[in-house]
Every structure is written in structure tokens, then in C-alpha cells.
Design an enzyme around this catalytic site. Structure first.
Site, mmCIF file in Angstrom:
data_model
loop_
_atom_site.group_PDB
_atom_site.id
_atom_site.type_symbol
_atom_site.label_atom_id
_atom_site.label_comp_id
_atom_site.label_asym_id
_atom_site.label_seq_id
_atom_site.Cartn_x
_atom_site.Cartn_y
_atom_site.Cartn_z
ATOM 1 N N ARG A 40 41.976 75.296 -32.714
ATOM 2 C CA ARG A 40 42.326 75.607 -34.100
ATOM 3 C C ARG A 40 43.441 74.685 -34.590
ATOM 4 O O ARG A 40 43.401 74.203 -35.732
ATOM 5 C CB ARG A 40 42.749 77.075 -34.230
ATOM 6 C CG ARG A 40 42.825 77.541 -35.669
ATOM 7 C CD ARG A 40 43.310 78.967 -35.778
ATOM 8 N NE ARG A 40 44.589 79.136 -35.108
ATOM 9 C CZ ARG A 40 45.220 80.300 -34.976
ATOM 10 N NH1 ARG A 40 44.685 81.402 -35.453
ATOM 11 N NH2 ARG A 40 46.373 80.363 -34.363
ATOM 12 N N TYR A 155 35.562 93.696 -49.173
ATOM 13 C CA TYR A 155 36.420 92.502 -49.262
ATOM 14 C C TYR A 155 36.344 91.872 -50.649
ATOM 15 O O TYR A 155 37.340 91.389 -51.185
ATOM 16 C CB TYR A 155 36.026 91.477 -48.196
ATOM 17 C CG TYR A 155 36.469 91.894 -46.818
ATOM 18 C CD1 TYR A 155 37.784 91.695 -46.405
ATOM 19 C CD2 TYR A 155 35.591 92.503 -45.934
ATOM 20 C CE1 TYR A 155 38.201 92.097 -45.147
ATOM 21 C CE2 TYR A 155 35.999 92.909 -44.671
ATOM 22 C CZ TYR A 155 37.307 92.703 -44.283
ATOM 23 O OH TYR A 155 37.719 93.111 -43.048
HETATM 24 O O1 CP3 Z 1 32.792 87.385 -32.169
HETATM 25 C C1 CP3 Z 1 33.036 86.161 -32.199
HETATM 26 O O2 CP3 Z 1 33.647 85.552 -31.296
HETATM 27 C C2 CP3 Z 1 32.454 85.364 -33.358
HETATM 28 C C3 CP3 Z 1 33.343 85.102 -34.431
HETATM 29 C C4 CP3 Z 1 33.685 86.157 -35.474
HETATM 30 C C5 CP3 Z 1 34.864 86.034 -36.239
HETATM 31 N N1 CP3 Z 1 34.835 86.983 -37.221
HETATM 32 C C6 CP3 Z 1 35.913 85.010 -36.045
HETATM 33 C C7 CP3 Z 1 37.259 85.236 -36.592
HETATM 34 C C8 CP3 Z 1 32.972 87.256 -35.960
HETATM 35 C C9 CP3 Z 1 31.671 87.885 -35.464
HETATM 36 C C10 CP3 Z 1 33.712 87.770 -37.072
HETATM 37 C C11 CP3 Z 1 33.265 88.904 -37.904
HETATM 38 C C12 CP3 Z 1 34.211 89.519 -38.862
HETATM 39 N N2 CP3 Z 1 35.095 88.891 -39.694
HETATM 40 C C13 CP3 Z 1 34.253 90.888 -39.156
HETATM 41 C C14 CP3 Z 1 33.349 91.940 -38.543
HETATM 42 C C15 CP3 Z 1 33.744 92.279 -37.160
HETATM 43 C C16 CP3 Z 1 34.887 93.223 -37.065
HETATM 44 O O3 CP3 Z 1 35.879 92.818 -36.422
HETATM 45 O O4 CP3 Z 1 34.769 94.328 -37.573
HETATM 46 C C17 CP3 Z 1 35.237 91.093 -40.138
HETATM 47 C C18 CP3 Z 1 35.646 92.418 -40.743
HETATM 48 C C19 CP3 Z 1 35.760 89.803 -40.479
HETATM 49 C C20 CP3 Z 1 36.775 89.498 -41.527
HETATM 50 C C21 CP3 Z 1 37.963 88.821 -40.984
HETATM 51 N N3 CP3 Z 1 37.986 87.572 -40.408
HETATM 52 C C22 CP3 Z 1 39.283 89.332 -40.964
HETATM 53 C C23 CP3 Z 1 39.679 90.693 -41.490
HETATM 54 C C24 CP3 Z 1 40.075 88.346 -40.378
HETATM 55 C C25 CP3 Z 1 41.560 88.349 -40.240
HETATM 56 C C26 CP3 Z 1 42.035 89.445 -39.385
HETATM 57 C C27 CP3 Z 1 42.072 89.002 -37.971
HETATM 58 O O5 CP3 Z 1 41.403 89.592 -37.121
HETATM 59 O O6 CP3 Z 1 42.837 88.061 -37.768
HETATM 60 C C28 CP3 Z 1 39.238 87.280 -39.988
HETATM 61 C C29 CP3 Z 1 39.651 86.047 -39.294
HETATM 62 C C30 CP3 Z 1 38.929 85.681 -38.029
HETATM 63 N N4 CP3 Z 1 37.576 85.702 -37.859
HETATM 64 C C31 CP3 Z 1 39.532 85.174 -36.847
HETATM 65 C C32 CP3 Z 1 38.487 84.886 -35.951
HETATM 66 C C33 CP3 Z 1 38.600 84.266 -34.585
HETATM 67 C C34 CP3 Z 1 41.009 84.915 -36.652
HETATM 68 C C35 CP3 Z 1 41.385 83.733 -37.455
HETATM 69 C C36 CP3 Z 1 42.386 82.861 -36.763
HETATM 70 O O7 CP3 Z 1 42.040 82.180 -35.766
HETATM 71 O O8 CP3 Z 1 43.511 82.799 -37.271
#
Ligand code: CP3
Length: 355
Positions: A40, A155
Site C-alpha cells: 500500500r 454508504y
Molecule cells: O477480503 C478481502 O481480502 C478482499 C478485499 C475486501 C476489502 N473490502 C478490502 C479493504 C473486501 C471483500 C471488502 C468488502 C467491504 N468493503 C465491505 C463488506 C465486508 C465487511 O467487512 O462487512 C465493506 C462494508 C467495505 C467498505 C469499506 N472498505 C470500509 C467501511 C472500509 C474502511 C474501514 C476499514 O475496515 O478500514 C474499507 C477499506 C478497506 N477495504 C480496506 C481493505 C483492505 C482497508 C483500507 C486500507 O488499507 O487502509
């Protein structure tokens, strides 16, 4: 296409016999891994990882290289690519979660939303899928995914994450026609987006209804499950001569498993609040089950993790139809060695439940 070297994940979703219970972890590519944090930093930020197929492929494969026990890969992307493609302008504030430049508030806002074309508007996701499939070279199956219409709508209407979904629920009760129009547009979009991922090489798909559990029983049926049903009925279910299983995961959906099992999917994802053995008694003849260890167990000592894995395996009992997973995503604070202990325990302790 290269033949799959390990297909126990796909077999378990279809309740075909397996040697051990297959396992993967929601959010398996993520911040708990130092190699993810390094990628990242190299890419610049999270969205640049998602939008560059080479980076998306690199981080998808990281957990598989570290843990040979993983029986599936999941596309590295995010559910919020869809609202971004609808023109809302997704961005991430460090430590603040997702945000949108434009918020959807009125019927006119919803009427103006375009329905994205997966190839034109989300081509970077399709390219990530085909790149990952090529690099996996048959090691394990690749899971594609999308958010559910209800979860995406929260969202889009709130403008980011929310504790109580106040604006979305106000719309649900005060202006249901507007919310239905939004959910209908999202269902059309999710259907073509997932079909695009399947054609690009996704071998199973999961719909994340992360916030369905916040709804009343009646509202869940009308505003979440109905649209997931519609999506499931429009999905390509066979590709490259194999079934493409569909997994529905409603976090907090434990009270409604019977009706979710009737939605036409192959498997249900369970959070940790239900007992998997009871869930199997309720729906096991219709669908396979995926889950359901509390992700916070991974903070505990490896011996404790192993005991919890054993308890869940014993509760499910003998036979196929179980894909082991966490009940929600792995958190950034987890020690990667604990995740390894979890994955090893699943394979070591599950052989006794399969002939
Ligand atoms: O599972 C995996 O490894 C595949 C990647 C994946 C991500 N997001 C990467 C991610 C998947 C399947 C998701 C789905 C996702 N994204 C959901 C549904 C799953 C769940 O957890 O209920 C939701 C609600 C989101 C929305 C989302 N994306 C939020 C609320 C956030 C920020 C909050 C957090 O957890 O940090 C993200 C960011 C995100 N998506 C990250 C990752 C690895 C972190 C970002 C970073 O690296 O800074």
C-alpha cells in the site's frame, strides 16, 4: 484454462465430499499483514491498490503465499467501487473510513444516477480478476464479490460509514419509493458487475450484506433480501464447465436463515452469533454454510484459537457443506501468527469429520 489443483472450497459449497474442511478468511488480504502495508505504501493509497490490476493481484496473493492452508483467494477490491462508478467520488480519509464527494438524498438524485457498465466503468476490476486468475494458475479458486443493494445504499445515502443508518432508514420509512428505485438500480448494477467478474474468471461469488442485520424483520425482507434474490436469479451459474456457487452473507441475519436459504443461493455466510450446528439443522438440506468464528478469538493464544475451531467443527458435525471462515473480517490488530494457527487448526482438526 489450467485445471484447479485444489477445489475443496468449490466442492464444499456444493456439498460434495472433501478430505478436510476448506478455509479462507474474510479480509484475508489487509492491514494485519506487513507485506500488505508495504504494498500500500508503494502504491500510494488503498484505492491505487484496487485500481491497478498488478497491485490488486500482488496483494490478493500475499495471504496465499504466507499461508499454504488457504483454500480460496478473494479478489482484492472494495464494495464501494459501485457507488464510485455511479459518480459519487469515493475517497478514503486516513483512519476515517470511506467518504463520498456527492451524497444521494432525494428522489431526483436517485433518478439521475447512471447504471454503470462493468466493462467501461469498472474495467479495472475485470482486469484485476483476469490478472489474478492467470497468476493463480489453478492453485485455488478465485472468489468475486459485491456489496448487497441495501449495504451499498447505506454508504451512498449516509456519505460514508454510519452507526445507526439514520438517513437511509428515514428514507426507508418516509420515502420508500425513492429507496426502492435506488435498490433496483443497484440490483441491476450488481448483477452485471458479478456476471462480468464471472466471465473474467471468478469461480464463486459472495454478496456482502454487511448491514442487513440492522433492519427489522419485515424491512429486511422488503429492502434487502428481495433485491439479493433478484440478483441471484440473474447470475451466470455455470462457466468453464463448472458450477459457479453463490454465497449470501447477511451479518446479523441469524434470525432469518430459513428465508435467506430460500433465496436461491448455494451457501449462506454466518456471523458468530449463531450456533453453526443449529443453523445446519434449520437450513442444511438447502444450502452449504460458511463461517463462523468470532474474529476477536484471533486476539487470544493459539491454544485457545484451536479449541474454538474444534468447537465449531464439532457443532457442524460430520460431512461436507461447511466452509470454515470468520464471522466477519479479520481486523488490523491480529497477529499474523495467530491467523496461521487458526488456518492450520481447521485442516488438522477437521479430517475426522470427513470419510
Ligand atoms: O477480503 C478481502 O481480502 C478482499 C478485499 C475486501 C476489502 N473490502 C478490502 C479493504 C473486501 C471483500 C471488502 C468488502 C467491504 N468493503 C465491505 C463488506 C465486508 C465487511 O467487512 O462487512 C465493506 C462494508 C467495505 C467498505 C469499506 N472498505 C470500509 C467501511 C472500509 C474502511 C474501514 C476499514 O475496515 O478500514 C474499507 C477499506 C478497506 N477495504 C480496506 C481493505 C483492505 C482497508 C483500507 C486500507 O488499507 O487502509
Amino acid at each position: 484454462m489450467t485445471a484447479l489443483k485444489n477445489d475443496r472450497f468449490l466442492r464444499a459449497l456444493l456439498k460434495q465430499p472433501v478430505d478436510v474442511t476448506p478455509v479462507w478468511m474474510m479480509r484475508q488480504a489487509g492491514r494485519y499483514l506487513p507485506e500488505y502495508r508495504a504494498s500500500r505504501a508503494k502504491a500510494g493509497d488503498f484505492m491505487s491498490l484496487c485500481m491497478n490490476p498488478e497491485f490488486a493481484c500482488e496483494v490478493t496473493l500475499q495471504p496465499l503465499d504466507r499461508y499454504p492452508q488457504l483454500d480460496a483467494a478473494i479478489l482484492f477490491s472494495d464494495i464501494l467501487t459501485i457507488p464510485d462508478a455511479m459518480g459519487q467520488g469515493l475517497y478514503f480519509e486516513t483512519g476515517e473510513g470511506p467518504r463520498f464527494k456527492k451524497v444521494v438524498s432525494t428522489l431526483a438524485d436517485i433518478e439521475a444516477l447512471p447504471i454503470p457498465d462493468p466493462h467501461k466503468d469498472l474495467g479495472y476490476v475485470m482486469d484485476a480478476v483476469s490478472t489474478i486468475r492467470r497468476e493463480l494458475n489453478g492453485r485455488v479458486p478465485l472468489i468475486g464479490f459485491s456489496g448487497s443493494p441495501w449495504t451499498l445504499a447505506t454508504y451512498m445515502v449516509e456519505g460514508g460509514s454510519s452507526k445507526d443508518y439514520r438517513k437511509t432508514k428515514t428514507m426507508l420509512y418516509d420515502n420508500p419509493q425513492a429507496l426502492h428505485l435506488l435498490l433496483d438500480k443497484l440490483a441491476q448494477t450488481v448483477t452485471s458487475y458479478l456476471n462480468g467478474q464471472i466471465m473474467a474468471g471468478a469461480q464463486a461469488v459472495q454478496i456482502f450484506d454487511s448491514w442487513g442485520g440492522s433492519l427489522s424483520a419485515a424491512a429486511y425482507q422488503e429492502f434487502s433480501l428481495a433485491y439479493m434474490k433478484k440478483i441471484v436469479s440473474g447470475l451466470i451459474r455455470e462457466h468453464e464447465g463448472r458450477k459457479v456457487p453463490v454465497i449470501l452473507f447477511t451479518k446479523g441475519g441469524g434470525l432469518w436463515l430459513e428465508s435467506i436459504a430460500d433465496a436461491g443461493a448455494d451457501a449462506l455466510g454466518l456471523d458468530w452469533t449463531c450456533d453453526i450446528g443449529s443453523a445446519r439443522d434449520r437450513v442444511g438440506s438447502k444450502v452449504a454454510l460458511q463461517g463462523n468464528m468470532d474474529p476477536t478469538v484471533l486476539y487470544a493464544k493459539p491454544e485457545v484459537i484451536r479449541t474454538e475451531v474444534g468447537r465449531i467443527l464439532a457443532s457442524y458435525g460430520k460431512g461436507s457443506g461447511h466452509v470454515f471462515n470468520l464471522g466477519h473480517g479479520i481486523t488490523p490488530e491480529v497477529n499474523p501468527e495467530h491467523a496461521g494457527a487458526f488456518l492450520r487448526a481447521v485442516h488438522e482438526l477437521s479430517a475426522q469429520y470427513h470419510e
